[in-house]
Design an enzyme around this catalytic site. Structure first.
Site, mmCIF file in Angstrom:
data_model
loop_
_atom_site.group_PDB
_atom_site.id
_atom_site.type_symbol
_atom_site.label_atom_id
_atom_site.label_comp_id
_atom_site.label_asym_id
_atom_site.label_seq_id
_atom_site.Cartn_x
_atom_site.Cartn_y
_atom_site.Cartn_z
ATOM 1 N N HIS A 149 4.365 -11.334 -2.827
ATOM 2 C CA HIS A 149 4.696 -10.990 -4.199
ATOM 3 C C HIS A 149 3.725 -11.782 -5.394
ATOM 4 O O HIS A 149 3.484 -11.686 -6.321
ATOM 5 C CB HIS A 149 6.057 -11.171 -4.697
ATOM 6 C CG HIS A 149 7.063 -10.279 -3.985
ATOM 7 N ND1 HIS A 149 7.010 -9.001 -3.942
ATOM 8 C CD2 HIS A 149 8.324 -10.607 -3.613
ATOM 9 C CE1 HIS A 149 7.904 -8.401 -3.571
ATOM 10 N NE2 HIS A 149 8.961 -9.356 -3.116
ATOM 11 N N GLY B 294 16.363 4.518 -4.558
ATOM 12 C CA GLY B 294 15.155 4.962 -4.187
ATOM 13 C C GLY B 294 14.695 6.131 -5.088
ATOM 14 O O GLY B 294 13.946 6.942 -4.755
#
Ligand code: PAP
Length: 337
Positions: free
Chosen positions: A144, A304
Site C-alpha cells: 500500500h 465487491g
C-alpha cells in the site's frame, strides 16, 4: 536512549550493524512525527506527505535501506480498499497459469495474501529482509506504500521491476474502509461514526492517505514510465475483466498465446478471481479473529460492487467528496469517470 519495542527486534534476532542503524533511526524519527488517531487502534504518523501506521513506516525504512530488488519483481500496489485482494489473485493466476489448472488451483485453498505477500509485513519477518530475500523469482509482492516512498533503485529507468496499480472511486473506497475499520476496532470501543471517518478521509487522514496523492503518484509514474507502471481502475476491471487480464499479461510480458485464448484461459482466470467465486471458497469464509491475527480472510470480501456508496453517503457528502476529487485531479489528465 530509551529503546522502542521495535529496537528490541535487533536484540531478539541479533541483527547486524546495518539493521541496527535502521531501527535506531526509526526509533529517533517516530517521536518527531505528528501522530493522529487511526480509524482503529493504531496511530497514524505524517511521514513524507503520507499518513502511515508505525508498521508501514518501519516497512518503508527497511525497504529503502535493505531490500534488494530483482528485475523480475512484480509489485501489486494499491491504496487500501481499491481491490488489492482481487488484483493479487489476478496477477498470481496470470503469472502462474502454466503451473496449475483451474480444478486444483492454489486460490481455492489459500487467500491471495498467502500467495502474494504483503511487502510492508514480509519485509521484517525475523526483523530483517531475510524472508523476502529467500523467495524464488519472480517475486509477486503487494504493497500500500505510495510510489514516492519506494527507493529509486526500484523506480528509476535502470530498474526493471514492475508495478501494477489499481485505484477506485474514492466514495466506494471510503465506504469499504469505514466498514473494515469497524470490523477491526476493539470490541470495547464504539464503532467509528460515518461522519467522523468521513471528515478524516476528506482531510487525507487515513491509512496511507491522502488517497488522492497516492493515486496521483502512481498515475504520473504510469505516464512517465508506462513499461514500469500499469494503472488500472476497479470500475474498468469490473466492466471488462477479460481486457484487464490481457492487459496485465502483456504488461508483464507473458501475453496469452492463440492456443490459450482458444482454450478459454482468460475467461477461466476471470471466473476464478471473481468476487462470487473467491468469496465462496471455504478458506475465505472463515471469520476467526484472534490477538495474533486480528483480521480474518472473510474481512476482505464484503460486497465487491461498484457504487455501494449510494447506500451510505448522503447526497451532500457524495457531492463534497466529488468536489475534493475534482479539485485534486484538476489538470492531471486523470478522472474517475
Ligand atoms: P485491502 O486493501 O485491505 O487489502 P482490498 O482487497 O483492496 O483490501 O479491498 C477490499 C474490497 O475489495 C472490498 O470492497 P467492498 O467493501 O466495497 O465490498 C471487497 O469486497 C472487494 N473485493 C474483494 N475481492 C474482490 C473480487 N474478487 N472482485 C471484486 N471485488 C473484490
Amino acid at each position: 536512549m530509551e529503546t522502542s519495542k521495535f529496537f528490541s527486534l535487533v536484540e531478539e534476532f541479533e541483527l547486524d550493524e546495518g539493521y541496527q542503524k535502521t531501527y535506531k533511526s526509526f526509533d529517533e524519527v517516530l517521536p518527531t512525527l505528528f501522530p493522529r488517531k487511526g480509524w482503529w487502534l493504531d496511530q497514524l504518523f505524517h511521514y513524507q506527505g503520507f499518513w502511515l501506521s508505525s508498521f508501514a513506516l518501519r516497512g518503508s525504512m527497511l525497504l529503502n535501506h535493505h531490500f534488494k530488488p530483482r528485475p523480475t519483481d512484480v509489485i501489486v500496489a494499491t491504496s487500501p480498499k481499491c481491490g488489492t485482494t482481487w488484483l493479487r489473485a489476478l496477477v498470481f493466476s496470470i503469472v502462474n497459469r502454466h503451473s496449475f489448472d483451474f480444478s486444483d488451483h492454489p486460490l481455492s485453498k489459500k487467500n491471495p495474501q498467502e500467495l502474494v505477500f504483503f511487502l510492508e509485513g514480509a519485509i521484517y519477518i525475523d526483523g530483517s529482509t531475510s524472508f523476502i530475500d529467500g523467495l524464488p523469482s519472480p517475486r509477486l509482492l503487494s504493497t500500500h506504500l505510495p510510489y514516492s516512498l519506494f527507493p529509486t533503485s526500484m523506480t528509476d529507468d535502470t530498474s526493471e521491476c514492475r508495478f501494477v496499480y489499481i485505484c477506485r472511486d474514492p466514495k466506494d473506497v471510503f465506504i469499504s474502509k469505514w466498514h473494515f475499520a469497524n470490523k477491526l476496532r476493539a470490541k470495547d470501543l464504539p464503532p467509528i461514526a460515518l461522519e467522523e471517518a468521513f471528515d478524516s478521509f476528506c482531510k487525507g487522514v487515513s491509512h496511507y492517505g491522502p488517497f488522492w496523492d497516492h493515486v496521483l503518484g502512481y498515475w504520473k509514474a504510469s505516464l512517465e514510465s508506462p513499461k514500469k507502471v500499469l494503472f488500472l481502475k476497479y470500475e474498468d476491471v469490473k466492466k471488462q475483466p477479460w481486457d484487464c487480464v490481457r492487459k496485465v499479461a502483456e504488461f508483464l510480458e507473458v501475453p496469452f498465446s492463440p492456443e490459450e485464448e482458444n482454450k478459454g484461459i482468460v475467461e477461466g482466470i476471470v471466473k476464478l478471481c471473481s468476487f462470487e467465486n473467491m468469496s465462496n471458497q471455504e478458506v475465505n469464509k472463515n471469520a476467526t479473529r484472534n490477538s495474533e491475527r486480528p483480521i480474518s480472510n472473510s474481512d476482505f470480501f464484503r460486497k465487491g460492487e461498484v457504487g455501494d456508496w449510494v447506500n451510505h453517503l448522503s447526497p451532500q457528502m457524495a457531492e463534497a467528496l466529488d468536489q475534493i476529487t475534482e479539485q485534486k485531479l484538476q489538470a492531471t489528465g486523470f478522472n474517475f469517470r
